[in-house]
Design a protein around this motif. Structure first.
Motif: not given
Length: 214
Positions: A131-136, A112-115
């Protein structure tokens, strides 16, 4: 009696966590602003409060604390007779609460913190969301939310029938993510959705948000 001092900024998720506990306990305190853009958190004076140079730090008389969850724990125990009961005097109930506090810290918050960083803080720093990081990250947090949905099917709050520290610790990240596309992780799970709506509507949290907006 000396007034509690919390050093930090209301934009920090960690400082917001400590602020929520102070407001739930209806305690008088002074928020000492820390200008992080100016590097004040790395100053000699602040490093004397937290050698890692991170907000928040707290002073209660001659006691100096850092790490937001340690601060909320101290507030909950030291001021147990005031405001909302955030911990339990019953050892078994406290053990269950401690389990879910650990879950928040080690299963929920890392994703959650990284999001929050991708969705919110990158924009503050003029950076672009990946977006790729968000999806992961959403995939990882989604698995945690599946566990939460099962838990909240049999329990109104994370540790039982009453709001406590295990719930409170989630509030800052939930607040930031509620304004992003990742909100679907909560909305798509009915018991999680109801829990989020419940805890984010608490008057004490409203005071944190008001401070945040000011």
């Amino acid at each position: 009696m000396a007034v509690l001092k919390l050093h930090g900024t209301p934009f920090s998720t960690a400082a917001m966590r400590a602020l929520a506990a102070l407001y739930e306990k209806e305690l008088d305190f002074e928020l000492v602003p820390v200008d992080m853009k100016a590097g004040q958190h790395k100053s000699e004076a602040f490093l004397a409060l937290n050698p890692f140079g991170q907000v928040p730090a707290m002073e209660d008389g001659d006691l100096k604390l850092f790490e937001s969850r340690a601060i909320t724990g101290y507030i909950a125990h030291e001021y147990a007779s005031k405001g909302t009961q955030l911990v339990s005097p019953d050892p078994k109930k406290m053990a269950i609460l401690s389990v879910w506090m650990e879950v928040e810290a080690h299963q929920f918050d890392p994703h959650a913190g990284k999001l929050c960083f991708e969705h919110v803080f990158k924009k503050m720093f003029g950076m672009t969301t990946d977006p790729a990081v968000v999806e992961e990250l959403e995939g990882k947090l989604g698995k945690v939310m599946d566990v939460y949905e099962a838990r909240l099917t049999v329990s109104k709050y994370m540790s039982g029938d009453c709001f406590g520290l295990a719930d409170l610790h989630h509030l800052p990240a939930l607040h930031y993510l509620q304004g992003t596309s990742s909100k679907k992780l909560f909305d798509s799970r009915p018991h999680v959705c109801a829990w989020v709506a419940d805890i984010t509507a608490r008057p004490a949290w409203g005071k944190v948000i008001a401070l945040h907006k000011s």
